[in-house]
Structure formats: C-alpha cells, structure tokens
Design a protein around this motif. Structure first.
Motif, mmCIF file in Angstrom:
data_model
loop_
_atom_site.group_PDB
_atom_site.id
_atom_site.type_symbol
_atom_site.label_atom_id
_atom_site.label_comp_id
_atom_site.label_asym_id
_atom_site.label_seq_id
_atom_site.Cartn_x
_atom_site.Cartn_y
_atom_site.Cartn_z
ATOM 1 N N LYS A 293 36.837 28.234 -38.066
ATOM 2 C CA LYS A 293 36.163 28.418 -36.778
ATOM 3 C C LYS A 293 36.178 29.868 -36.329
ATOM 4 N N CYS A 294 37.174 30.598 -36.779
ATOM 5 C CA CYS A 294 37.436 31.949 -36.279
ATOM 6 C C CYS A 294 37.541 32.873 -37.487
ATOM 7 N N ALA A 295 36.810 33.983 -37.451
ATOM 8 C CA ALA A 295 36.757 34.883 -38.610
ATOM 9 C C ALA A 295 38.092 35.573 -38.863
ATOM 10 N N SER A 296 38.910 35.653 -37.828
ATOM 11 C CA SER A 296 40.202 36.300 -37.973
ATOM 12 C C SER A 296 41.074 35.486 -38.934
ATOM 13 N N GLY A 297 41.785 36.168 -39.807
ATOM 14 C CA GLY A 297 42.618 35.458 -40.777
ATOM 15 C C GLY A 297 41.853 34.945 -41.982
ATOM 16 N N THR A 298 40.580 35.299 -42.087
ATOM 17 C CA THR A 298 39.797 34.941 -43.269
ATOM 18 C C THR A 298 39.366 36.233 -43.977
ATOM 19 N N GLY A 299 38.800 36.087 -45.175
ATOM 20 C CA GLY A 299 38.330 37.250 -45.914
ATOM 21 C C GLY A 299 37.335 38.075 -45.116
ATOM 22 N N ARG A 300 36.638 37.406 -44.224
ATOM 23 C CA ARG A 300 35.630 38.069 -43.417
ATOM 24 C C ARG A 300 36.217 39.184 -42.548
ATOM 25 N N PHE A 301 37.418 38.936 -42.048
ATOM 26 C CA PHE A 301 38.125 39.928 -41.228
ATOM 27 C C PHE A 301 38.289 41.230 -42.024
ATOM 28 N N LEU A 302 38.758 41.086 -43.271
ATOM 29 C CA LEU A 302 38.978 42.266 -44.109
ATOM 30 C C LEU A 302 37.651 42.938 -44.471
ATOM 31 N N ASP A 303 36.625 42.138 -44.707
ATOM 32 C CA ASP A 303 35.283 42.648 -44.990
ATOM 33 C C ASP A 303 34.794 43.554 -43.865
ATOM 34 N N VAL A 304 34.918 43.049 -42.629
ATOM 35 C CA VAL A 304 34.468 43.790 -41.453
ATOM 36 C C VAL A 304 35.242 45.112 -41.340
ATOM 37 N N MET A 305 36.558 45.022 -41.547
ATOM 38 C CA MET A 305 37.402 46.220 -41.396
ATOM 39 C C MET A 305 37.120 47.247 -42.496
ATOM 40 N N ALA A 306 36.922 46.755 -43.726
ATOM 41 C CA ALA A 306 36.631 47.660 -44.842
ATOM 42 C C ALA A 306 35.326 48.410 -44.563
ATOM 43 N N LYS A 307 34.367 47.682 -44.008
ATOM 44 C CA LYS A 307 33.065 48.295 -43.702
ATOM 45 C C LYS A 307 33.236 49.403 -42.654
ATOM 46 N N MET B 229 35.826 51.158 -42.169
ATOM 47 C CA MET B 229 36.546 52.277 -42.770
ATOM 48 C C MET B 229 35.765 52.914 -43.906
ATOM 49 N N ASN B 230 34.632 52.292 -44.245
ATOM 50 C CA ASN B 230 33.792 52.812 -45.316
ATOM 51 C C ASN B 230 34.515 52.835 -46.669
ATOM 52 N N ILE B 231 35.281 51.790 -46.942
ATOM 53 C CA ILE B 231 35.948 51.649 -48.237
ATOM 54 C C ILE B 231 35.718 50.227 -48.734
ATOM 55 N N SER B 232 36.108 49.938 -49.973
ATOM 56 C CA SER B 232 35.942 48.584 -50.490
ATOM 57 C C SER B 232 37.120 47.723 -50.048
ATOM 58 N N VAL B 233 36.936 46.409 -50.103
ATOM 59 C CA VAL B 233 38.008 45.506 -49.689
ATOM 60 C C VAL B 233 39.242 45.697 -50.576
ATOM 61 N N SER B 234 39.042 45.970 -51.867
ATOM 62 C CA SER B 234 40.213 46.118 -52.742
ATOM 63 C C SER B 234 40.989 47.397 -52.400
ATOM 64 N N ARG C 265 44.228 58.905 -37.274
ATOM 65 C CA ARG C 265 45.403 58.324 -37.943
ATOM 66 C C ARG C 265 45.109 58.255 -39.435
ATOM 67 N N PRO C 266 46.130 58.459 -40.294
ATOM 68 C CA PRO C 266 45.900 58.411 -41.744
ATOM 69 C C PRO C 266 45.313 57.058 -42.171
ATOM 70 N N ALA C 267 44.380 57.127 -43.129
ATOM 71 C CA ALA C 267 43.704 55.904 -43.574
ATOM 72 C C ALA C 267 44.703 54.855 -44.064
ATOM 73 N N CYS D 130 44.849 51.038 -42.813
ATOM 74 C CA CYS D 130 44.738 49.919 -43.764
ATOM 75 C C CYS D 130 45.937 48.977 -43.640
ATOM 76 N N ALA D 131 47.116 49.560 -43.563
ATOM 77 C CA ALA D 131 48.326 48.739 -43.486
ATOM 78 C C ALA D 131 48.324 47.907 -42.202
ATOM 79 N N GLY D 132 47.897 48.522 -41.093
ATOM 80 C CA GLY D 132 47.837 47.811 -39.816
ATOM 81 C C GLY D 132 46.860 46.644 -39.880
ATOM 82 N N ILE D 133 45.752 46.852 -40.564
ATOM 83 C CA ILE D 133 44.744 45.802 -40.730
ATOM 84 C C ILE D 133 45.340 44.627 -41.517
ATOM 85 N N ASN D 134 46.042 44.957 -42.605
ATOM 86 C CA ASN D 134 46.643 43.902 -43.426
ATOM 87 C C ASN D 134 47.712 43.120 -42.659
ATOM 88 N N VAL D 135 48.467 43.831 -41.836
ATOM 89 C CA VAL D 135 49.507 43.167 -41.035
ATOM 90 C C VAL D 135 48.859 42.224 -40.007
#
Lengths: 266, 257
Positions: free
Chosen positions: A125-139, A141-146, A181-183, A187-192
């Motif tokens: 129901k909520c994009a948070s906690g799904t792959g979509r969250f990381l997709d949005v954040m990677a975009k 930051m202009n980097i790939s999800v990996s 802030r350093p990339a 990234c680490a904050g996003i993963n947390v």
C-alpha cells in the motif's frame, strides 16, 4: 530426463529458473515491460537459450509473481509467498523467517521446521520500505540502485531522515544534498530509513531464526546490514544464487514436486 | 482592541489583523526559504492592507509548522486550537473540522462551546495532504489552481486504486499513456484523496456540522469528492479565504490575554 522451470513476473523484473533434478541449469532476470506475458516470455527465452533448450523440453512450468495469471506457457501458478518460502528453505533448510523486498512491495514470511507457511504480512500500500523507495532515492541522487548499496558502506556519518514517507524523505534527501553532505552519508541514511520501515513490518509479525532476505533489495548490503543492526538479529546471506531469483527458484521446485507426484504428462 | 494572528505553514505564510471580532485585513504569501523572512513579509503586507503601523497591534499569536521561528509574537498556540477557534467563529454549529494543509491533514472534534475534545493529525504520509495534489497537478502539467474545476466532474469514471502518492503517480502515468482525459484522471485522484481523508476522519466519531478549512478547501473537486465520501454536507468558510482560518483563530486567541 525431467526438466522443469519456474517463472516469476514481478512489477519491475521477470525472472526464470530452469532445473534438472533439483539442480539449477539456467537463470535469467529481465526488466518487466507493460505486458506480463511478454516479460515472462523474454525471461524464459533467455534462460532456455542459456540451457540450449526449447520450451518443449520443459515438462512442468510453475508461474508466480504479481503477473502470474497472465503467463501463457505455465502448467500452473503458485503464490509468490509460497514460492519464496520454498526457494529459501531449499537453500537454507534452517530458515524460519524470510524478508522479501520486491520492486513495489515487501513481505515477511514465517515457515515451520518443515518449510510450511505459518503466517505472513505484506505491505503493498505504501512505497516506503519497498524497492520503489530506493528507486526514487537513487534517481534523486543520480546514481544506480546498486551504487546506493555500495557507496553506503564507506559512510562515516549517515544522515537521518525524519520521515518514512517516500515523498517527505525525498525532500529531506534533496535538502541534505544541497547542504553538501557526502554522498556516502546520504546513501547510508537512505538505507537505514528503508531498513527502519521494513523492521516495522518484520516486528509486526515477529522474526524467528534463521532469517534470510530475498528479492532484489537483498543485493543491497547497506539495507541488509542496517536491518540486522536495527532488529539485533543476524540475517543469513544467500550465496548460492541471486536472491532476486528466489521466487522463480521456488516455482521451479514446485514444478519438480509435481513431476515426482506423477502429475507430468508423459 | 486590535490583535493579529500569524500562521507559518509549510508552503504559505498567513496573517490576519482583527479589531475585537471584525477582520481588518489579511494576507497570504508563498513561504520564503527563511521562515523569519516569511513571517516578517506576511505581517508587513497585512499591516499595509490594514493601513496600520505595528505599534497599534496589542497582541500577536503565532501558530503553524514554523511558529517557533516567528520573531514578533506575544505567545504561541497549536494549529489545532487555532483552526478550531477560526472555524467555530464562522460556524458555531461546527463539531468536526477537516483541515488540509500543504503537508498535513487534521481532523478536529469540538464540543458545543468550541473546545477541542479530540483530534487526529497526519504529517507522516503525503497521501491526503496538499502535497498529493501538487504532485498530481505536476504530472498532468496543470497548475494547482486549475485542477479543482478541471477534475470536478467526470465523463468516464476511472479509478485510482492506490492512496500512496508514489504508487498513485504511476497509475496516473499509465492512464495518461492510455490517453484518458485529464479531467477524468483528476476526478479519480480526488476520490482517492477523499477516501484517504475520510478514513482518517472515521478514526474519530464524526458529528455534524462538518467544516472544511485549509488551502485544499479551495479546491472544488476535492471538496465535492469529500462530501461524497463522508456522506454528509460539508460547510466551508465563504466570506473568507479558508486558507487563513488558522491565522484568524490565532488573532481571536490573541484577544484573550
């Protein structure tokens, strides 16, 4: 020679696994297009060509994933919950809890000692906690999800995201980028943040050892480590196969069982 | 006695100046990068509109998301209390207030004296807030001002099954690719948003009259969808911009020492 296959059509990727006597002979992961049937065929064709086989060589094929009802070539379809359970238990027989994070959902699954499904909980129901969250954040930051996973490993001082909502977190990330802030820290904050959201779901069900992670996000070490730390539990790494293939592997294992039951057409 | 209220929201800053119980002037400006500048600018504009100098204002109450940053206030009051006071001033029969701001949504229950008895506050999830509309307007290439009337009626009834902003946006993209009418898409979005706000409201027991305030109350499409969802007529504030309701409440509270 009995050859079986599993095909898992997810929201973002289609996966196929071909097995012979419970041994994986070929796998494929392709990006999902708008039509599940075409995505399934693409993944299956790629796996078949790797194994130098044709669809006629497959005795039984099980379909799974959100697009499973639309796959034309399957013998039957099984829910992705059952398939992830089956696949994970095959690789790690001691597994009791599985955290599966897909492109647009997150599931936590509990199994008994025999690998039977005990209970599960899903967030779609909520994009948070799904792959979509990381997709949005990677975009943003202009980097790939990996890269999001790799870069986070050298973070010294991870940022803190105030909100779990993807929309608010995105605004927060932009603020931190603008504050230079350093990339790696971003990234680490996003993963947390991602791990925090997933742990809410996991805690709602309660986890039992051993625990493993499946789905595409399991390849992001930053999320896996953060999740283990937040929950104070060890998450067993799946090494034998790409964890994104777990649903397709489980499907292939179900197909194999069917042929054992004598359900296969000769 | 002349008093003022200043409501520093996430996307706009609002100010109202009143004398006893009559409104002398009001002002709304987009939020500046620095909240202190927002507060100063909106207050200066409001004073100009009223033709008054700052020293005529006996008390100023600050409220809103950025209230801590307002430099010139006599005291602070929560947004909940301010919105309750503003809505009750216009509609003494109000028992439920639905306030949708740029980044939050609130449902407030009042007793017959206008006292807050219960409330529900969402600032955790962008669904059901003004941000939902902003993002959808963007993805349809329309302005926030025009979407209300464009999506107020529909020719074809479409459905958006997701309330999550991110997932709903994906649905909008596929509907656009199917060449669906933007008005029909918006109408479906308004119903999805109304359902979200309605379930928040249902977490309290709804009592009539229901009054809607906040910037989103100006969106006729959302307003009508919400009436439908709630299954009741909703009042709004007609003789005043519903967006300045919080600042008005603050100004009224400033009348009480």
């Amino acid at each position: 020679m009995t050859i079986v296959a599993g095909c898992d059509v997810g929201s973002l990727a289609a996966k196929a696994v071909i097995m012979e006597r419970r041994r994986v002979v070929a796998t494929a992961i392709v990006r999902s297009g708008p039509k599940p049937a075409e995505s399934a065929k693409k993944a299956m064709d790629e796996a078949l060509s790797q194994a130098k086989l044709t669809m006629n060589d497959i005795t039984w094929c099980v379909g799974t994933g959100y697009g499973r009802e639309k796959i034309p070539f399957v013998t039957e379809s099984v829910s992705e919950i059952s398939c992830h359970g089956k696949g994970a238990q095959f690789l790690i027989p001691s597994v009791r809890s599985i955290i599966d994070i897909g492109g647009q959902d997150c599931k936590v699954i509990k199994l008994d000692a025999k690998g039977n499904l005990v209970k599960f909980i899903t967030n779609d129901k909520c994009a948070s906690g799904t792959g979509r969250f990381l997709d949005v954040m990677a975009k943003v930051m202009n980097i790939s999800v990996s890269e999001l996973g790799e870069r986070s490993l050298i973070a010294k001082n991870p940022i803190t995201l105030a909100s779990i909502c993807t929309v608010w977190a995105q605004a927060d990330v932009i603020k931190h980028i603008n504050a230079r802030r350093p990339a790696a820290d971003v990234c680490a904050g996003i993963n947390v943040a991602m791990a925090n959201r997933v742990s809410m779901l996991a805690n709602a069900l309660g986890l039992e050892n051993d625990i493993c992670m499946t789905g595409g996000v399991a390849k992001n070490k930053g999320v896996v480590h953060a999740l283990g730390r937040i929950m104070g539990k060890r998450i067993k790494e799946i090494r034998q196969i790409d964890p994104q293939l777990m649903g397709a592997l489980g499907a292939a294992l179900f197909a194999h069982e069917q042929t054992k039951k004598g359900g296969a057409q000769s | 006695m002349i008093t003022a209220g200043c409501d520093l929201g996430s996307t706009t800053a609002k100010a109202v100046i009143i004398e006893n119980k009559s409104i002398l002037a009001s002002a709304v400006i987009p939020a500046r990068l620095d909240p202190i500048v927002s507060a100063e600018d909106v207050m200066a504009l409001c004073l100009k509109n009223a033709g008054l100098s700052r020293d005529r204002i006996k008390a100023i109450v600050g409220t809103g998301y950025g209230q801590q940053q307002i430099p010139f206030v006599s005291r602070l009051e929560s947004e909940i209390v301010c919105h309750a006071r503003g809505a009750f001033f216009h509609h003494p029969t109000a028992r439920t207030i639905i306030d949708i701001g740029g980044q939050d949504s609130k449902v407030i229950k009042l007793d017959s004296n206008g006292k807050v008895v219960q409330y529900s506050y969402n600032d955790k999830c962008a669904a059901g807030t003004g941000r939902f509309l902003e993002i959808m307007a963007d993805s349809l290439n329309l302005s926030l001002e025009e979407i209300g009337s464009v999506g107020n009626t529909c020719k074809e009834r479409l459905n958006i099954s997701n309330q999550c902003v991110i997932f709903a946006e994906t649905e909008v993209v596929s509907l656009v690719n199917e060449e669906k009418d933007p008005g029909d898409i918006l109408n479906a979005l308004f119903r999805a948003m109304a359902n979200r706000v309605c379930s928040q409201a249902r977490s309290l027991t709804i009592e009539n009259d229901v009054v809607m305030t906040g910037g989103v109350a100006k969106n006729i499409g959302v307003f009508n969808a919400l009436c439908q969802s709630m299954g009741t007529a909703i009042k709004t504030i007609t003789d005043l911009d519903p967006q300045i309701n919080g600042a008005l409440g603050a100004a009224l509270l400033a009348q009480e020492a």
